[in-house]
Every structure is written in structure tokens, then in C-alpha cells.
Design a protein around this motif. Structure first.
Motif, PDB file in Angstrom:
ATOM      1  N   ARG A 152      11.992 -12.670  -3.887  1.00 13.11           N
ATOM      2  CA  ARG A 152      13.154 -12.766  -4.776  1.00 13.11           C
ATOM      3  C   ARG A 152      13.047 -13.966  -5.710  1.00 13.11           C
ATOM      4  N   ALA A 153      12.618 -15.101  -5.171  1.00 10.88           N
ATOM      5  CA  ALA A 153      12.504 -16.315  -5.990  1.00 10.88           C
ATOM      6  C   ALA A 153      11.421 -16.165  -7.052  1.00 10.88           C
ATOM      7  N   PHE A 154      10.279 -15.610  -6.669  1.00 11.14           N
ATOM      8  CA  PHE A 154       9.174 -15.456  -7.609  1.00 11.14           C
ATOM      9  C   PHE A 154       9.501 -14.431  -8.689  1.00 11.14           C
ATOM     10  N   LEU A 155      10.183 -13.362  -8.323  1.00 13.07           N
ATOM     11  CA  LEU A 155      10.547 -12.347  -9.318  1.00 13.07           C
ATOM     12  C   LEU A 155      11.426 -12.948 -10.410  1.00 13.07           C
ATOM     13  N   LYS A 156      12.295 -13.861 -10.036  1.00 10.52           N
ATOM     14  CA  LYS A 156      13.176 -14.498 -11.012  1.00 10.52           C
ATOM     15  C   LYS A 156      12.398 -15.437 -11.932  1.00 10.52           C
ATOM     16  N   VAL A 157      11.536 -16.254 -11.367  1.00 12.17           N
ATOM     17  CA  VAL A 157      10.795 -17.243 -12.156  1.00 12.17           C
ATOM     18  C   VAL A 157       9.774 -16.589 -13.076  1.00 12.17           C
ATOM     19  N   TYR A 158       9.133 -15.519 -12.599  1.00 10.94           N
ATOM     20  CA  TYR A 158       8.021 -14.935 -13.346  1.00 10.94           C
ATOM     21  C   TYR A 158       8.381 -13.649 -14.087  1.00 10.94           C
ATOM     22  N   SER A 159       9.645 -13.342 -14.196  1.00  3.32           N
ATOM     23  CA  SER A 159      10.031 -12.146 -14.940  1.00  3.32           C
ATOM     24  C   SER A 159       9.721 -12.325 -16.419  1.00  3.32           C
ATOM     25  N   SER A 160       9.568 -11.220 -17.123  1.00  6.49           N
ATOM     26  CA  SER A 160       9.310 -11.275 -18.558  1.00  6.49           C
ATOM     27  C   SER A 160      10.460 -11.943 -19.298  1.00  6.49           C
ATOM     28  N   ASP A 161      11.684 -11.736 -18.817  1.00  8.08           N
ATOM     29  CA  ASP A 161      12.842 -12.380 -19.447  1.00  8.08           C
ATOM     30  C   ASP A 161      12.717 -13.899 -19.399  1.00  8.08           C
ATOM     31  N   GLY A 202       3.777 -19.731 -15.994  1.00  7.38           N
ATOM     32  CA  GLY A 202       2.906 -18.891 -16.803  1.00  7.38           C
ATOM     33  C   GLY A 202       3.266 -17.425 -16.741  1.00  7.38           C
ATOM     34  N   VAL A 203       2.661 -16.671 -17.642  1.00  8.59           N
ATOM     35  CA  VAL A 203       2.893 -15.231 -17.736  1.00  8.59           C
ATOM     36  C   VAL A 203       2.073 -14.517 -16.663  1.00  8.59           C
ATOM     37  N   VAL A 204       2.650 -13.504 -16.057  1.00  6.68           N
ATOM     38  CA  VAL A 204       1.930 -12.695 -15.069  1.00  6.68           C
ATOM     39  C   VAL A 204       2.212 -11.226 -15.348  1.00  6.68           C
ATOM     40  N   PRO A 205       1.349 -10.320 -14.887  1.00  3.62           N
ATOM     41  CA  PRO A 205       1.607  -8.889 -15.065  1.00  3.62           C
ATOM     42  C   PRO A 205       2.943  -8.490 -14.454  1.00  3.62           C
ATOM     43  N   GLN A 206       3.647  -7.612 -15.132  1.00  2.00           N
ATOM     44  CA  GLN A 206       4.958  -7.174 -14.656  1.00  2.00           C
ATOM     45  C   GLN A 206       4.879  -5.889 -13.839  1.00  2.00           C
ATOM     46  N   TYR A 207       3.665  -5.450 -13.555  1.00  2.00           N
ATOM     47  CA  TYR A 207       3.470  -4.187 -12.841  1.00  2.00           C
ATOM     48  C   TYR A 207       4.230  -4.162 -11.524  1.00  2.00           C
ATOM     49  N   SER A 208       4.053  -5.201 -10.709  1.00  3.85           N
ATOM     50  CA  SER A 208       4.719  -5.238  -9.397  1.00  3.85           C
ATOM     51  C   SER A 208       6.209  -5.527  -9.523  1.00  3.85           C
ATOM     52  N   ILE A 209       6.600  -6.271 -10.570  1.00  3.59           N
ATOM     53  CA  ILE A 209       8.019  -6.551 -10.787  1.00  3.59           C
ATOM     54  C   ILE A 209       8.773  -5.273 -11.113  1.00  3.59           C
TER      55      ILE A 209
END
Length: 404
Positions: free
Chosen positions: A378-387, A194-201
Motif C-alpha cells: 500500500r505504501a509503495f503503490l502510493k509513492v510510486y504511482s504515476s500520479d 523515481g519512475v517505475v512501470p505501472q503494470y503491477s499497479i
């Protein structure tokens, strides 16, 4: 206004439902979105997805309702304030924000929304005006498994001649739809998480402290909405039992409760002086809180809130915690996990003793705590990135629009 309504109704180009007037206006949109809680700041995933879509699609608008504010103990009177805050932060979408009141032009090439309840209640006028639609079937929002009434709703939706595609975020959901022959496989787009806020990313993690690496306390948090008195569906009762066990053994542990729970819900003997309650927080404030945390514990259970009801894996609040360097201890009763257990997160069961033992290991090995936190992030940033998340959604919606 009343004369206009009577004329439109006489010409049979207006549809009245629940006190609102829907009509096919001269202006035709590429995309119309509907939601029943946007832009409440506690719903970060809606905020991220809808603002992104409104910016991406030039001829788009969102029809906003506030009927679900009461579900998170918010006054509906705050809705207009939240809309104003949204516009201040995103002035370019001001003209695209429409309150659900009065006359509503629904002339569009595509209708889109989240959750079963939202698509089902709009289906009557969608079909009347022959509007193609796509929706995301998240857990919650009226979706339950092994429920004949819900299955009938799903069959009604998927059999509509205007249904184009459904986005699902859990393999369990995809399997349920296919195994029960509710939806054709080629009509399903699976995008995990799912989509999540990108603020922390988009902001680097700096000044993060861990137990014995910048601070003397071991800080444990729990974050969830309250839907039952003891929060059994989210495992709040299990969490409190676990917290009491942990506090008995370690004087330096501290507990942090975010969401709908208060000190009045469950007896907090022996841990009240070690526990802080924050109430509901928007996603930006969550970032501030999480940077102080070592672990987040999420012992939620499916089919407890209601028969057939389940949460997504992991909860959005857990994702935000991991973005901020917090180790996630989470249940996975429906076998949804795609991350490395023990390396990027820790899978627990719904028993306080199991959570206790796995927490003790992290307390005794602070370097392991930090190692899992860094790998998990690192794993979560990849899966949940806007890209990863939004690009697939945008591609789907554009393809449907181009064919209509």
C-alpha cells in the motif's frame, strides 16, 4: 544524402559529432528526448517514463541509441527488434521514434534525458544550438560523489546558460549538490524514488501465496545486474553466505536469483539444489516470478563498485517485488528510507547474520510476513504511482516549454 549534408555544412547549420549530423530543421518540436538503451525491455523505468512523455507531448520525439546494450550483456542487433516491439504496443508513437543515425533534427524548445553521462555528451550541440535542457540525475550513469572529475562535469552542466532544472530522486543527491555548491537549490526538483512501470499497479494482486498460506516453501529472491565478478556492490556475496546459513537451519527454503548472476560465480555448496537462476527478466516477467516469492533480499552497498558510486534506494527491482506482495529486506547505508521500518519493509545491514536473524523472525511468524507485505504494498503503490511520479515531471517540462 551526401549532397544535402555538404550543403547544410556549408551553410553552417549542421554539427558533426561521433559520426552523426545534428541540424536545426524547419520542424520544431516541443520536446526531444535522448537515451542510450531505450526501449530495452529490462529497463522498465525508462519504458514507463518515455512512453508517457511521448504520449503527453504532441510535438515530441525520442532519439534512440544502443551504445549501452553491452552493459547488460545484450547484443546491439536486438535494438531494432525492441523498437518494433515498442511500436506494436504503442502504435501512436511510431512517428516519434528516431534512431540515432544520419541526419538528426534537433530543433526543439526543450531537450530532456536521464543520467549524467547522457546530458554531458550532448552538451556541445545543445549549447551550439542554444537549446534549453532538463535532465534527471539518477544514481549511476556516470554520477559519483566526492570525485573531482565528476564534480567538474556537474559544474559545467549547471553553469550552462541553457540549463533549466535537474530532477533528483534521492535526498542524498540533493544534499550533495547543495552542500558542495554545485547547483542552486531552486534549480533542483526532488521527487523521491523515481519512475517505475505501472503494470503491477494497474493490475490487482490476486492468487498471491505465502509460506504456510498456500505453499509449503519459504521463497527468497535476489535481483540485480552484475557489474563485478562476485557482485559485491549488490551484496550478492553476502546473499549467498546468508542463503547457506538459512538452508542449514530450514530444509523448506528456496532461493531465486534474477539478473546477471549464474551458478558459476560463487560456490553454491549445499544450496545449488535449492536455487533457481532466471537471468535478466523484463518487468512483466518479473511480476510472474515475484508472485511466488515471500521476501526479496537486497544487501547492496555504496562506494564499492567505484569510489563515490551508489545505488538509488530502494532498487527498482525491489519496488516491483513489493508491488507483488513481497517483503523487502534492504540496506540503507545512506539514510534514504522514507518507509516504516518493520511495518512496510525491513532495514538490514550488510552482514549475513543480521539478515538471517530477521528472516527467521518472518519464518516463525507467517502472519507478520503477510502483514508487512500488505502494508508495504500500500505504501509503495502510493509513492510510486504515476500520479505521484509523472505528474510532477510533466508539469515541470510544460512550464519550461511554455517559457521558451
Amino acid at each position: 544524402m551526401e549532397k544535402i549534408k555538404r550543403l547544410l555544412k556549408k551553410l553552417k547549420i549542421i554539427f558533426f559529432q561521433d559520426g552523426f549530423y545534428f541540424y536545426r530543421g524547419l520542424k520544431r518540436y516541443d520536446l526531444i528526448i535522448y537515451d542510450d538503451i531505450f526501449p530495452h525491455p529490462v529497463s522498465g523505468f525508462r519504458f514507463e517514463e518515455f512512453t508517457t512523455l511521448l504520449k503527453e507531448f504532441r510535438d515530441s520525439k525520442i532519439v534512440m541509441d544502443n551504445i549501452s546494450y553491452n552493459h547488460i550483456n545484450s547484443s546491439k542487433t536486438l535494438h531494432k527488434d525492441h523498437i518494433q516491439q515498442l511500436i506494436v504496443r504503442n502504435p501512436g508513437i511510431k512517428s516519434k521514434c528516431k534512431l540515432k543515425k544520419g541526419l538528426i533534427n534537433i530543433n526543439t524548445r526543450l531537450f530532456y534525458c536521464l543520467f549524467l553521462n547522457n546530458i554531458f555528451k550532448n552538451l556541445v550541440w545543445i549549447e551550439k544550438y542554444k537549446i534549453p535542457f532538463v535532465f534527471t540525475l539518477y544514481p549511476g550513469g556516470g554520477f559519483q560523489v566526492n570525485n573531482s572529475e565528476i564534480d567538474r562535469k556537474l559544474q559545467r552542466i549547471f553553469s550552462s546558460p541553457y540549463f533549466q532544472k535537474v530532477i533528483v530522486t534521492q535526498s542524498y543527491t540533493q544534499d550533495y549538490l547543495i552542500d558542495n555548491q554545485l547547483c542552486e537549490p531552486d534549480k533542483i526538483l526532488f521527487i523521491f524514488g523515481g519512475v517505475v512501470p505501472q503494470y503491477s499497479i494497474n493490475n490487482p494482486l490476486i492468487n498471491k501465496e505465502y509460506y504456510l498460506m498456500g505453499k509449503p516453501t519459504f521463497d527468497v529472491c535476489f535481483c540485480a545486474a552484475k557489474y563485478t565478478p562476485l557482485g559485491e556492490d549488490k551484496g550478492y556475496d553476502v546473499f549467498i553466505d546468508y542463503a547457506k546459513k538459512l538452508a542449514t537451519e530450514f530444509d523448506f527454503v528456496r532461493f531465486h536469483i534474477i539478473g546477471g548472476f549464474t551458478e558459476e560465480d560463487i560456490d553454491l555448496t549445499n544450496i545449488l539444489d535449492k536455487t533457481t537462476f532466471y537471468g535478466y527478466q523484463d518487468f512483466e516477467n518479473l511480476t510472474v516470478v515475484y508472485k511466488k516469492m515471500d521476501i526479496i533480499v537486497s544487501p547492496n552497498q555504496p562506494f564499492v563498485l567505484r569510489k563515490g558510486a551508489f545505488d538509488g534506494f530502494p532498487l527498482g527491482t525491489v519496488v516491483e517485488a513489493v508491488f507483488n506482495g513481497v517483503v523487502a529486506l534492504v540496506t540503507d547505508n545512506l539514510n534514504q528510507n522514507i518507509f516504516e521500518d518493520g511495518e512496510e519493509l525491513i532495514i538490514i545491514n550488510n552482514e549475513s547474520e543480521d539478515i538471517f536473524q530477521k528472516t527467521v523472525t518472518l519464518i516463525e511468524k507467517p502472519s507478520l510476513l503477510r502483514n508487512i507485505a500488505e502494508k508495504g504494498r500500500r505504501a509503495f503503490l502510493k509513492v510510486y504511482s504515476s500520479d505521484t511520479q509523472m505528474s510532477k515531471r510533466i508539469e515541470l517540462l510544460k512550464n519550461v516549454i511554455s517559457n521558451n
